[in-house]
Scaffold this motif. Structure first.
Motif, short mmCIF file in Angstrom:
data_model
loop_
_atom_site.label_atom_id
_atom_site.label_comp_id
_atom_site.label_asym_id
_atom_site.label_seq_id
_atom_site.Cartn_x
_atom_site.Cartn_y
_atom_site.Cartn_z
N ARG A 17 0.81 -1.21 0.00
CA ARG A 17 0.00 0.00 0.00
C ARG A 17 0.85 1.26 0.00
O ARG A 17 0.34 2.36 -0.07
CB ARG A 17 -0.96 -0.03 1.19
CG ARG A 17 -2.13 -0.97 0.91
CD ARG A 17 -2.94 -1.31 2.12
NE ARG A 17 -4.07 -2.16 1.74
CZ ARG A 17 -3.96 -3.45 1.39
NH1 ARG A 17 -2.79 -4.04 1.39
NH2 ARG A 17 -5.03 -4.14 1.04
N GLU A 25 -12.76 2.51 4.55
CA GLU A 25 -13.59 1.32 4.37
C GLU A 25 -13.09 0.41 3.24
O GLU A 25 -13.32 -0.79 3.26
CB GLU A 25 -15.05 1.76 4.10
CG GLU A 25 -16.05 0.62 4.14
CD GLU A 25 -17.47 1.09 3.82
OE1 GLU A 25 -17.76 2.30 3.96
OE2 GLU A 25 -18.28 0.25 3.40
N TYR A 42 -8.97 -2.67 2.06
CA TYR A 42 -8.71 -4.11 2.00
C TYR A 42 -9.78 -4.77 1.14
O TYR A 42 -10.64 -5.50 1.61
CB TYR A 42 -8.64 -4.70 3.42
CG TYR A 42 -7.37 -4.24 4.12
CD1 TYR A 42 -6.21 -4.99 4.03
CD2 TYR A 42 -7.33 -3.02 4.80
CE1 TYR A 42 -5.03 -4.54 4.62
CE2 TYR A 42 -6.15 -2.57 5.39
CZ TYR A 42 -5.01 -3.33 5.30
OH TYR A 42 -3.84 -2.89 5.86
N LEU A 43 -9.70 -4.46 -0.15
CA LEU A 43 -10.66 -4.97 -1.12
C LEU A 43 -10.29 -6.41 -1.49
O LEU A 43 -9.20 -6.87 -1.19
CB LEU A 43 -10.64 -4.08 -2.36
CG LEU A 43 -11.10 -2.62 -2.16
CD1 LEU A 43 -10.79 -1.78 -3.39
CD2 LEU A 43 -12.59 -2.58 -1.83
N ASN A 79 -16.80 -4.59 -2.25
CA ASN A 79 -16.11 -4.99 -1.02
C ASN A 79 -16.88 -6.10 -0.29
O ASN A 79 -16.29 -7.02 0.26
CB ASN A 79 -15.95 -3.77 -0.10
CG ASN A 79 -15.02 -4.05 1.07
OD1 ASN A 79 -14.01 -4.71 0.92
ND2 ASN A 79 -15.39 -3.56 2.25
N ARG A 136 -13.38 -13.61 -2.51
CA ARG A 136 -12.13 -13.57 -1.78
C ARG A 136 -11.52 -14.96 -1.67
O ARG A 136 -10.52 -15.16 -0.99
CB ARG A 136 -12.34 -12.98 -0.38
CG ARG A 136 -12.69 -11.50 -0.42
CD ARG A 136 -13.02 -10.95 0.95
NE ARG A 136 -13.52 -9.57 0.86
CZ ARG A 136 -12.76 -8.48 1.03
NH1 ARG A 136 -11.49 -8.60 1.30
NH2 ARG A 136 -13.29 -7.28 0.94
N PHE A 155 -6.47 -10.68 8.40
CA PHE A 155 -6.50 -9.21 8.42
C PHE A 155 -6.87 -8.61 7.06
O PHE A 155 -7.29 -7.47 6.97
CB PHE A 155 -5.16 -8.64 8.90
CG PHE A 155 -4.04 -8.77 7.91
CD1 PHE A 155 -3.23 -9.88 7.89
CD2 PHE A 155 -3.79 -7.75 7.00
CE1 PHE A 155 -2.20 -10.01 6.98
CE2 PHE A 155 -2.76 -7.86 6.08
CZ PHE A 155 -1.97 -8.99 6.07
N ALA A 156 -6.71 -9.39 5.99
CA ALA A 156 -6.96 -8.83 4.66
C ALA A 156 -8.43 -8.89 4.27
O ALA A 156 -8.82 -8.40 3.21
CB ALA A 156 -6.12 -9.57 3.63
N ASP A 157 -9.27 -9.49 5.12
CA ASP A 157 -10.69 -9.58 4.77
C ASP A 157 -11.39 -8.28 5.11
O ASP A 157 -11.81 -8.04 6.24
CB ASP A 157 -11.34 -10.76 5.48
CG ASP A 157 -12.67 -11.11 4.83
OD1 ASP A 157 -13.35 -10.19 4.33
OD2 ASP A 157 -13.04 -12.30 4.81
N GLY A 158 -11.53 -7.42 4.10
CA GLY A 158 -12.02 -6.07 4.33
C GLY A 158 -13.53 -5.94 4.50
O GLY A 158 -14.03 -4.84 4.68
#
Ligand code: HEM
Ligand code: SF4
Lengths: 550, 150
Positions: free
Chosen positions: A42, A158, A161-162, A238, A243, B79-82
């Motif tokens: 980032r 918000e 962390y996509l 999001n 994921r 932690f990466a699960d937004g």
């Protein structure tokens, strides 16, 4: 050009302090590899084959001379005297030392630059037309909206962390020079029947492994709703983007799997709940427009006669004007392309000396402003025609005047095996080979407009799938092979290239490209461009030639 | 155990009851599944009741229950699960949840500034040694570009 306010400066300074702490904690073992990875990405920091790579944001491709000098300084002090301009109008340093990166970021902050969100699964640098504000086909200058979007996307709490990275491009012109149809969100400034200007919103485009053309989700969005609509799309993505598999995590897959109708229903529902409380005020837009008012153009520049005289007497100059300048909305001015595709240097690379010299030239001739194009060249956007000859001489001495913009040797090329740990095959070497095979400028100019894009693996950093000719490095039992596609385009007539046939070996690829160009020269109709011919005749004649001889 | 709540270090008074466990006394949190299956007895529980949410649980299914919930724990599996950032935002901004929202599980102290902006007001870090980092990092930025909860 936009100047940082106190808030902007505080934000980048605090970001530098934060990353300094994170780097120190990592070096002390207080952050794991995985944790630090997400944080450093980032801040633009990749770690790959030889060294870390630092990607610095070029906000919608716009730099001032002070910033360009800073890039030169960083190249000299922290890198091997060069940097690389990318297809998303960013700047990359290939050899920084990890422990010195916070210091580099502080240097950048001192000239209102940063590397925030230039990599990682977050909202990236917003890109736009490199001719914004000066081209003749513009509905409205997109840059004020780019800056508004830049601010909105930066450190968005918000959406940092996509599921996957997220890229937005904005075009304000009739001709799309920002590849907006291949972005997660593409925005076009358009005029509706009532004569109002707003945005046509596209969603779900992208390149990479699964190239997809973006679809229109909102034919006309009023300007005041820009940020609420973006927020609605981002929230739906999001919450519902995949994921479980990083190759299916881009918004393009969500749009494809749920179908545009279903996806846009969800977005619409979300948007209606946000819309009225989140309007972008007319005052804010007006104030931002003031940051991008045109420079103080002189009036009588078109009366100059020296320009025509030089063109008539100096063929090399005339050729350069033909290929490396673009028409400007103010008579007597031109936008000038600086070719970063000299035959003997890697595409998109620039040395510290060149950077310093370009900064000086921009101060002298172009209101101190430099732009990065998405084909990895630079633009000085506001050159008086009377200055073109002198500027050309300077650029020529700097090897930045190869008259090849938009031609076969103006290739987009990724770092490939030379620098990238993900590569299947080399690309810089092949670009060089093709350059050597096409060393006759007259032949190149005869071929005319053509976009050759070459990536070292299917991540597609060099947009091979939308090249008129695309070249993709593949691995065949440990050897470097190349797959060819024809007929791609990232402009208005967006298309994904069609595969020519089986991949070809490394020692055959340059010959194959030369064959393809020969087929074009022999079979084109009068004034027919390469892309038009491919669209007319299909791939068969090219295929027959390439596979007959290899 | 200690946690950071409203920027202060406080003792944790809550206990998570696994899906097959007894409620016992005191303040308890339960999974969404347990909340849905045992709601009547939970409403009669002597002590406060909270809910532990995973990213995949979402918040749309509990909107009508919020008035009976005193704490929502957002549990990071990774932690990466937004998604949890959006859940917090929805709970606060859209559904007006006013009680404690607590981040638990595998997030990192470097995320607490963003979490506090979307409405998380309590942090139970995975390692108690991270508490000082949580406190410091809550002040990472003094400026912001967007509206959010805070
Ligand atoms: C050597 C270091 C590099 C590495 C490790 C790297 C890695 C990657 C990866 C893994 C992807 C695929 C992401 C995805 O499909 O979601 C990607 C895509 C991309 N990269 Fe790179 N890259 C590098 C250099 C570059 C350079 C030098 C450029 C610019 C010339 C660039 C521009 C892009 C673009 C434009 C995309 C695809 C955009 C899209 O999918 O829409 N990268 N890169
Ligand atoms: S296309 Fe592949 S080889 Fe080329 S830079 Fe991107 S990831 Fe590396």
């Amino acid at each position: 050009m936009y100047q940082y306010t106190e808030t902007d400066q505080t934000l980048v300074d605090e970001r530098v302090a934060q990353f300094k702490r994170q780097t120190e904690q990592y070096l002390k073992g207080e952050l794991t590899e995985d944790q630090f990875r997400a944080l450093r990405l980032r801040n633009g920091l990749y770690v790959q084959t030889h060294a870390p790579l630092l990607r610095v944001a070029g906000p919608y491709g716009l730099l001032n001379s002070k910033q360009v000098r800073k890039l030169a300084y960083i190249a000299r002090h922290y890198d091997k005297n060069y940097c690389h301009f990318t297809t998303r109008q960013n700047i990359q340093f290939n050899w920084p030392k990890l422990e010195l990166v916070p210091e580099i970021l502080a240097e950048l902050a001192s000239v209102q630059m940063h590397a925030i969100q230039t990599s990682g699964n977050c909202m990236r640098n917003t890109t736009t037309d490199h001719l914004a504000g000066v081209c003749v086909d513009e509905v409205e200058d997109p840059r004020p909206y780019c800056e508004i979007i830049r601010q909105w996307t930066t450190l968005h709490p918000e959406f940092d962390y996509l599921p996957r990275k997220f890229k937005i491009a904005v075009s304000g012109a009739l001709h799309d020079r920002a590849a907006t149809q291949f972005h997660d969100i593409g925005l076009h400034l358009v005029e509706n029947d009532a004569g109002e200007i707003g945005f046509r919103v596209l969603v779900g485009g992208g390149l990479g492994r699964t190239p997809i053309i973006g679809q229109v989700i909102k034919p006309f969005l009023e300007k005041k709703h820009l940020l609420s609509y973006l927020e609605a799309i981002l929230r739906i993505y999001n919450l519902f983007g995949r994921r479980d598999n990083k190759y299916k995590a881009r918004i393009k897959i969500l749009v494809k799997e749920s179908g545009l109708d279903h996806f846009s229903d969800r977005v619409e529902k979300e948007w209606l709940l946000l819309r009225d409380a989140n309007e972008l005020s007319a005052e804010r837009i007006a104030a931002m427009k003031l940051e991008f008012t045109p420079p103080a153009y002189e009036r009588d520049t078109a009366n100059d006669t020296s320009f025509e005289e030089h063109k008539a007497t100096n063929k090399a100059f005339a050729t350069w004007v033909d290929h490396n300048t673009a028409i400007h909305k103010v008579p007597g001015y031109k936008a000038v392309f600086l070719s970063l595709k000299a035959p003997d240097s890697p595409p998109g690379d620039m040395t510290d000396t060149q950077l310093d010299a370009v900064a000086d030239l921009s101060d002298q001739y172009s209101f101190g402003e430099v732009r990065v194009t998405h084909r990895q060249n630079l633009v000085l956007a506001d050159i008086k025609q009377a200055d073109l000859f002198a500027l050309w001489q300077h650029l020529d001495a700097l090897k930045l005047a190869t008259p090849n913009i938009g031609t076969a040797t103006d290739m987009i090329c990724c770092p490939g095996l030379d620098f990238c740990s993900l590569a299947n095959a080399g690309s810089i070497g092949i670009a060089k080979e093709i350059n050597e095979a096409l060393d006759d400028m007259d032949y190149i100019h005869d071929i005319g407009d053509i976009k050759i894009n070459m990536s070292g693996c299917m991540n597609g950093c060099a947009h091979q799938s939308v090249g008129h000719i695309g070249i993709l490095g593949v691995d065949k039992k440990g050897a470097e092979w190349y797959q060819i596609t024809l007929g791609g385009s990232s402009e208005n007539e967006a298309a994904i290239g069609e595969r020519l046939g089986p991949s070809v070996a490394k020692d055959q690829i340059t010959k194959a490209i030369v064959d393809i160009l020969d087929v074009y020269i022999k079979n084109r109709l009068e004034d027919e461009s390469f892309l038009d011919m491919v669209n007319r005749v299909g791939i068969t004649p090219f295929k027959e030639q390439v596979y007959a001889t290899s | 155990m200690q946690l950071v709540k409203d920027k202060e270090i406080v003792n944790d008074t809550w206990r998570y009851v696994p899906d097959d466990g007894d409620f016992g006394d005191g303040d308890i949190t339960v999974s969404l599944a347990r909340w849905k299956s045992d709601q009547q007895s939970l409403l009669n529980h002597k002590g406060k009741v909270g809910l532990r949410l995973l990213p995949s649980d979402g918040v749309d299914g509990i909107v009508d229950d919020l008035e009976n919930i005193q704490l929502i724990e957002l549990e990071f599996p990774d932690f990466a699960d937004g998604r949890l950032f959006s859940h917090a935002w929805l709970l606060r901004s859209r559904y007006n949840f006013r009680n404690e929202i607590r981040a638990i599980g595998h997030y990192i102290p470097d995320q607490v500034f963003y979490l506090s902006r979307v409405g998380v007001n309590a942090f139970l870090p995975a390692k108690s040694s991270d508490i000082p980092f949580v406190l410091t990092n809550l002040n990472d930025f003094t400026v912001k570009y967007q509206n959010s909860v805070n």
